[in-house]
Design a protein around this motif. Structure first.
Motif, PDB file in Angstrom:
ATOM      1  N   ILE A  19      12.606 -39.777  -1.954  1.00 33.43           N
ATOM      2  CA  ILE A  19      11.798 -40.992  -1.828  1.00 33.43           C
ATOM      3  C   ILE A  19      11.095 -41.302  -3.149  1.00 33.43           C
ATOM      4  N   LEU A  20      10.580 -40.278  -3.767  1.00 31.73           N
ATOM      5  CA  LEU A  20       9.865 -40.472  -5.034  1.00 31.73           C
ATOM      6  C   LEU A  20      10.759 -41.188  -6.045  1.00 31.73           C
ATOM      7  N   ALA A  29       9.899 -49.893  -7.325  1.00 30.67           N
ATOM      8  CA  ALA A  29       8.598 -50.438  -7.717  1.00 30.67           C
ATOM      9  C   ALA A  29       8.636 -50.908  -9.169  1.00 30.67           C
ATOM     10  N   LEU A  59       3.085 -44.347  -1.184  1.00 32.89           N
ATOM     11  CA  LEU A  59       4.195 -44.214  -0.234  1.00 32.89           C
ATOM     12  C   LEU A  59       4.772 -42.801  -0.292  1.00 32.89           C
ATOM     13  N   VAL A  60       4.950 -42.328  -1.503  1.00 29.80           N
ATOM     14  CA  VAL A  60       5.502 -40.985  -1.668  1.00 29.80           C
ATOM     15  C   VAL A  60       4.562 -39.950  -1.054  1.00 29.80           C
ATOM     16  N   ALA A  65       4.399 -46.668  -6.572  1.00 31.27           N
ATOM     17  CA  ALA A  65       5.097 -46.026  -5.445  1.00 31.27           C
ATOM     18  C   ALA A  65       4.361 -44.804  -4.904  1.00 31.27           C
ATOM     19  N   VAL A  72       4.949 -39.904   2.653  1.00 29.16           N
ATOM     20  CA  VAL A  72       6.207 -39.232   3.038  1.00 29.16           C
ATOM     21  C   VAL A  72       6.049 -37.724   2.927  1.00 29.16           C
ATOM     22  N   ALA A  86      11.678 -44.876  -4.688  1.00 30.31           N
ATOM     23  CA  ALA A  86      10.524 -45.763  -4.588  1.00 30.31           C
ATOM     24  C   ALA A  86      10.001 -46.129  -5.976  1.00 30.31           C
ATOM     25  N   SER A  87       9.976 -45.170  -6.890  1.00 31.22           N
ATOM     26  CA  SER A  87       9.495 -45.454  -8.243  1.00 31.22           C
ATOM     27  C   SER A  87      10.410 -46.466  -8.930  1.00 31.22           C
TER      28      SER A  87
END
Lengths: 299, 671
Positions: free
Chosen positions: B654-655, B662, A44-45, A41, A48, B658-659
């Motif tokens: 988001i972190l 994923a 992407l992070v 991820a 952002v 998203a993690s």
């Protein structure tokens, strides 16, 4: 068991082959998955952060109703770098595959063998076993993926043919529903193949059988004893249930920062941990059943 | 024509995993397919209510008969056309559109234009034609078709026919033409054709072009990107189909009888400029009256839930549009959902008849069924009642209607007007703003349809860009003023043929000269704008330090913070820029480290400005147009900046998500 193993060399008693006897394994698997997820991820992070670090709302702006910023971000920030992200994701998945094969081998061998001694030594020994078995397990995994791909492709073709053939007579909705029913058996076969794959992996570690004979033996065992499927199914269903519950919680919490974000992080961590525990539990169950039907070397 | 380009772009752009990352909104309940009273429309800003024009000027009067052979997919047609010369000059020739010839061969303008993928690009597997057998001027007793010129020299396109007259038709004179023709319907292609036993019959008769007031004919070949333009009038059409077939057609059914294995229906409608019909023995029918309009839904078996969604849309949108744009003047509305394989017939508008689309399994979270339905209904105004030249100014129907669609969907479904599910809501404004911009500087929005070089450009500019332009005007100059101006335009030009100039003037009168200038530039000159924060800073306010010569004495002043009521005050500034040819006034929010916010206004007439800020705390950050009123802003990501030393936002939300997502994906894929 190979003479090269540096920790225990005797198979554990069946009573010891349980996930609850191996909390370290569950933690290790959870951490591995969390780290790999984080790594996957991260680009992407980063994007952002680079884009919204100065925005008064920070990345929370992406959660605003109407998705003005989210659509803009996906189309105009992610879009242009999509090839780069794809390349990164592929490389990361390959690396993760290697790492997970190691963990898979280590997990199975740890479950299989007695486990005394300091944690570090046991971990080192488990990893050595992981290295030893990883290539074979990886190959088996890929072969299963290929088999599943073929089955699903045939299923899709069959479903398409059913839908096409019935559409004129029954109308599209009815035809499509019947086509879905026609595809379901193929989906079931792919699930069975997943079960066979794990049982074959356990068989390899228990009996040191060759890859193909382990697969054939596992296939026979799974078809002969539905308990394998039940063991796999209830754990799979529980994992899906946990995922759904945490998903609902995430929906409720939305994109709020602070305590809500902290709570969500806990929920997600718990979900990851529970799924890891279920995975280890399933592999332990498979190992027990294999052991019960085919005593391991050394016993 | 159906608005679906944006949804395709979105579907390609958003990965499924991203969908699960974002915040929640509950799904709205779906209406059952049962009769229900029309719900109240959403409140609308005080719109003017001048008396509405009751009827159109009747220029054409068609009395036609059509007999469908469902096996050969042919229509045998005959009838009369009464046509009046409403121009100021005598007319020595007539022009007829023979649209079905667009599907006659690969040399037609329609098929040979290299416009790339998109609607209408699917190959014609069974050619379509229209063959006029007879065109007889009754008053002069003269056969005209023998001298007709069906194509231009060197061009095989036969969709635009010129018919010389033996004598001039004087201004105000009405002539009667007797017509006989045969149609061979093509395999279903854009707007018309057959799919199995399903037949959609649009642009199926020799249709006289529109004569402008100055005596010039507005005629054109059938382009793939172009729609139509015709005079208002009366259509009296008798349809002859197999007895088992269900018919949907423009206008109310005034007669119906069965003769043997055939059923004959007569439909009569005044004040319209086209007539289309459909016939299929697979239609299910549902009738309901909405706001005094008899609504009939025709849909395939198994599509009951989709039809319920379409009906629900009509229940909301018909009163909503009535209030905003003037009352729907007809007594009937037919909504046709073609079968799955005939999607090219879906998403199209004809007077009192619209076609929709969508698979039976489209989830309620995706508003595509509702969006197509409300879009096509909107065309009853933006095309139907405001009968602009769709060939010359496609933005006047498709663009304005895209705005109407998105406004309506937003009024009905709020922020989730495009998607509302799995924790994510998407509004049509997001689609307009993002996807229109990619083509913003390529071609003008105001191009004539044939001038667009690709279907993609046409879609992005005519539909989405126009939508973004109008949303921007509404956001910047106020929804009340905008609604008055826009509603004034739709009422003033009802039953007329408004030009782009009519539209520009209406909007300028309602919104002011600046708005008018922006609108014209945005439509005609590829107008664009980008706001940008160039700098932001603040420091503790202090008396000016240094050496000062005052009253003959030299005085050295050291820096000392200015305090008031025990608090230090701060001086600061933000430096802003506007690039581009458009200039919309914007709000500027300055945020301070103590959590307070100061809103300032910038008229943006000049290209840069430095706004002075006095405050009780240092500036943390600044953002231009925080509510994103200017959807035309090319890069909204340079609209904000933080002061040096101010903490940034780490992206934790988001972190975290998203993690987790994923990790879940890897679990599925890996051992």
């Amino acid at each position: 068991m190979s003479a090269g193993a540096t920790f225990e060399t005797a198979p554990a008693s069946l009573l010891a082959v349980h996930a609850r006897r191996h909390p370290f394994l569950v933690v290790a698997l959870t951490v591995t998955r969390a780290v790999l997820g984080f790594a996957l991820a991260w680009p992407l992070v980063s994007l952002v952060r680079a884009t919204y670090a100065s925005h008064p709302l920070g990345d929370r702006v992406l959660f605003e109703p109407g998705a003005l910023e989210l659509v803009d971000f996906v189309a105009r920030v992610l879009g242009p770098v999509a090839p780069l992200l794809e390349s990164y994701a592929i490389a990361l998945v390959v690396l993760a595959f290697v790492a997970e094969c190691l963990v898979f081998g280590a997990t199975l061998s740890t479950l299989q063998m007695a486990h005394d001694g300091p944690l570090l030594a046991r971990a080192r020994g488990a990893l050595q076993q992981g290295v030893r078995f990883a290539p074979g397990l990886g190959a088996q995994w890929l072969a299963t993926l290929a088999r599943q791909g073929v089955v699903l492709s045939v299923g899709a073709l069959a479903g398409g043919a059913v839908a096409h053939g019935l559409a004129a007579r029954s109308g599209e909705p009815t035809a499509d529903r019947i086509a879905v029913l026609a595809v379901l058996p193929f989906v079931l076969v792919t699930v069975i193949l997943s079960v066979v794959r794990d049982v074959a992996a356990a068989t390899r570690l228990v009996t040191e059988a060759a890859s193909f004979s382990a697969f054939v033996g596992a296939l026979r065992a799974v078809l002969k004893r539905p308990r394998y499927l039940l063991d796999y199914a209830w754990r799979g269903a529980t994992g899906l249930g946990v995922t759904a519950l945490v998903g609902l919680a995430a929906l409720r919490l939305g994109g709020r920062p602070g305590v809500a974000l902290f709570v969500l992080t806990i929920f997600h961590g718990v979900a990851l941990g529970m799924r890891a525990a279920l995975r280890v539990s399933w592999l332990a169950a498979a190992t027990r059943r294999v052991r019960a039907s085919a005593p391991p070397l050394g016993l | 024509m159906g608005e679906r380009l944006a949804r395709r772009f979105f579907a390609l752009s958003c990965a499924v995993g991203l969908v699960f990352l974002f915040a929640s909104c509950a799904e709205l309940p779906r209406a059952p397919l049962v009769a229900a009273p029309a719900g109240p429309s959403a409140p609308v800003g005080a719109a003017p209510t001048p008396p509405l024009t009751a009827h159109a000027d009747e220029v054409v009067d068609y009395t036609l008969t059509a007999k469908l052979d469902p096996n050969a997919h042919t229509v045998a047609g005959n009838g009369t056309l009464k046509w009046t010369n409403t121009s100021v000059v005598p007319v020595t020739e007539l022009w007829f559109h023979l649209y079905l010839n667009a599907f006659k061969n690969q040399r037609s303008v329609y098929i040979r234009e290299p416009l790339g993928p998109g609607r209408g690009a699917s190959p014609v597997t069974d050619w379509g034609t229209i063959d006029v057998r007879r065109l007889f001027w009754r008053e002069e007793r003269a056969e005209l078709w023998t001298k007709a010129e069906t194509h231009r020299p060197g061009d095989d396109d036969e969709t635009d026919a010129r018919v010389p007259l033996p004598r001039a038709v004087k201004p105000g004179e009405t002539i009667t033409l007797e017509m006989t023709w045969d149609d061979k319907l093509p395999s279903i292609v854009e707007r018309t054709g057959f799919y199995g036993r399903f037949h959609f019959v649009g642009q199926w008769f020799p249709k006289i072009a529109r004569l402008e007031a100055d005596g010039t004919w507005a005629h054109f070949p059938f382009h793939r990107l172009s729609e139509f333009y015709a005079d208002f009038g009366r259509y009296d059409v008798t349809l002859d189909v197999p007895a088992t077939y269900v018919v949907g057609a423009t206008g109310p059914k005034t007669e119906e009888r069965v003769e043997g294995d055939r059923r004959i229906e007569r439909h009569v409608q005044t004040d319209v400029h086209d007539f289309a019909w459909t016939a299929w023995d697979g239609f299910r029918v549902f009738d309901e009256t909405v706001g005094g309009v008899a609504v009939r839904l025709l849909y395939p078996a198994g599509y009951e839930k989709v039809a319920a969604r379409e009906l629900d849309t009509i229940r909301f949108a018909l009163p909503h549009f009535n209030e905003r744009y003037g009352a729907y003047p007809y007594g009937v509305l037919t909504v046709v959902h073609p079968p799955e394989g005939a999607g090219e017939a879906g998403g199209m508008e004809y007077p009192t008849l619209i076609t929709t689309g969508g698979a039976w399994w489209v989830p309620a979270a995706a508003r595509s069924v509702e969006a197509v339905t409300i879009h096509e209904l909107g065309h009853e105004w933006f095309y139907g009642l405001l009968a602009s030249n769709e060939n010359a100014s496609p933005f006047l129907d498709e663009g304005l209607n895209t705005f109407a669609e998105h406004e309506g969907m937003r009024a009905w479904r709020g922020d989730g007007s495009v998607w509302d599910g799995f924790g994510l809501t998407i509004d049509g404004r997001a689609i307009d703003a993002t996807f229109a911009d990619r083509a913003a500087l390529v071609q003008p929005v105001g191009n004539a349809a044939p001038k667009f070089d690709s279907f993609e450009l046409y879609g992005r500019l005519v539909y989405l860009r126009t939508g973004a332009i109008l949303e921007t005007l509404r956001g910047v100059y106020g929804s009340d003023a905008f609604d008055r101006a826009f509603g004034g335009y739709t009422r003033a030009y009802r039953f007329k043929h408004p030009t782009r100039e009519n539209f520009f003037q209406s909007m300028e009168q309602g919104l002011g000269k600046d708005a008018g200038t922006n609108l014209r530039r945005a439509i005609e000159e590829k107008g664009w704008v980008d706001y940008r924060v160039l700098g932001v800073a603040s420091h503790s306010a202090s008396a000016a330090a240094g050496i000062f010569d005052r009253d003959g004495k030299r005085e050295t002043v050291s820096a000392r913070p200015v305090s008031g009521a025990g608090e230090t005050s701060y001086d600061g500034w933000v430096l802003l820029a506007r690039e581009g040819t458009l200039a919309f006034p914007v709000d500027v929010d300055v945020l301070f480290t103590d959590g307070t916010t100061q809103r300032m206004a910038w008229d943006a007439r000049e290209e840069t400005t430095r706004l002075a800020v006095k405050s009780a705390a240092p500036i943390r950050s600044v953002i231009i147009d925080p509510e994103r009123r200017v959807l035309l802003d090319r890069d909204p990501r340079n609209n904000y900046a933080r002061a040096a030393g101010a903490s940034s936002y780490a992206g934790w939300a988001i972190l975290e998500r998203a993690s987790y997502v994923a990790a879940g994906l890897l679990e599925v894929l890996l051992p």
